[in-house]
Design an enzyme around this catalytic site. Structure first.
Site, PDB file in Angstrom:
ATOM      1  N   ASP A   1       0.853  -1.186   0.000  1.00  0.00           N
ATOM      2  CA  ASP A   1       0.000   0.000   0.000  1.00  0.00           C
ATOM      3  C   ASP A   1       0.885   1.230   0.000  1.00  0.00           C
ATOM      4  O   ASP A   1       1.989   1.212   0.561  1.00  0.00           O
ATOM      5  CB  ASP A   1      -0.911   0.014   1.230  1.00  0.00           C
TER       6      ASP A   1
ATOM      7  N   ASP B   1      -7.012  -1.240  -4.696  1.00  0.00           N
ATOM      8  CA  ASP B   1      -8.075  -0.914  -3.739  1.00  0.00           C
ATOM      9  C   ASP B   1      -8.995   0.163  -4.301  1.00  0.00           C
ATOM     10  O   ASP B   1     -10.220   0.096  -4.148  1.00  0.00           O
ATOM     11  CB  ASP B   1      -7.483  -0.422  -2.418  1.00  0.00           C
TER      12      ASP B   1
END
Length: 161
Positions: A120, A138
């Protein structure tokens, strides 16, 4: 269903996976783990973190998390391909939505297979109040789900009329 009817799915999902993996690769090469690079002060940073769990780190400390996530994501990928087939060719919004979700699922699946966790790097925050870091995959999943809800709502209104 002919291969031509899968064009939207293949194009969008491939684009999402490519951008997701490219951006993650750049972050891994350019930043150290947990390093942050401010882009918009007190609002948006690029940060290199790894998430062992699902959204918000859910199930991060579960013993069998890696096989669990790989299996559930693989099942989701098969379901999404089936779900895509349920849309008529003129239902472009729904087809695009499913394609975004599929691309995002595959992007994160690649990370889980390669690393056992997801990279991330997008950190949105207001001063010290942070939303959990996320990535392109995401984002594609969230936008795709929103579009899917809109498509379902729109199709429901059309059927009532």
């Amino acid at each position: 269903m002919k291969l031509a009817q899968f064009r939207i799915l293949l194009l969008i999902a491939t684009l999402v996976v490519a951008v997701d993996q490219l951006t993650k690769g750049l972050i891994v090469r350019c930043l150290k783990l947990h390093e942050a690079l401010p882009v918009v002060p007190n609002f948006f940073d690029l940060v290199y973190v790894r998430n062992k769990g699902a959204a918000f780190g859910i199930l991060a400390n579960t013993e069998y998390r890696v096989p669990f996530f790989i299996i559930t994501t693989s099942v989701a990928v098969v379901f999404l391909a089936w779900f895509y087939r349920q849309y008529r060719p003129d239902q472009v919004l729904g087809r695009c939505a499913v394609s975004l979700v599929l691309g995002g699922a595959i992007g994160n699946l690649i990370d889980r297979v390669r690393f056992g966790e997801v990279v991330d790097f997008l950190d949105v925050h207001w001063y010290q109040y942070h939303w959990p870091a996320f990535n392109v995959a995401d984002s594609a999943i969230c936008v795709g789900v929103g579009m899917l809800l809109l498509a379902q709502w729109r199709d429901g209104i059309r059927h009532q009329a």
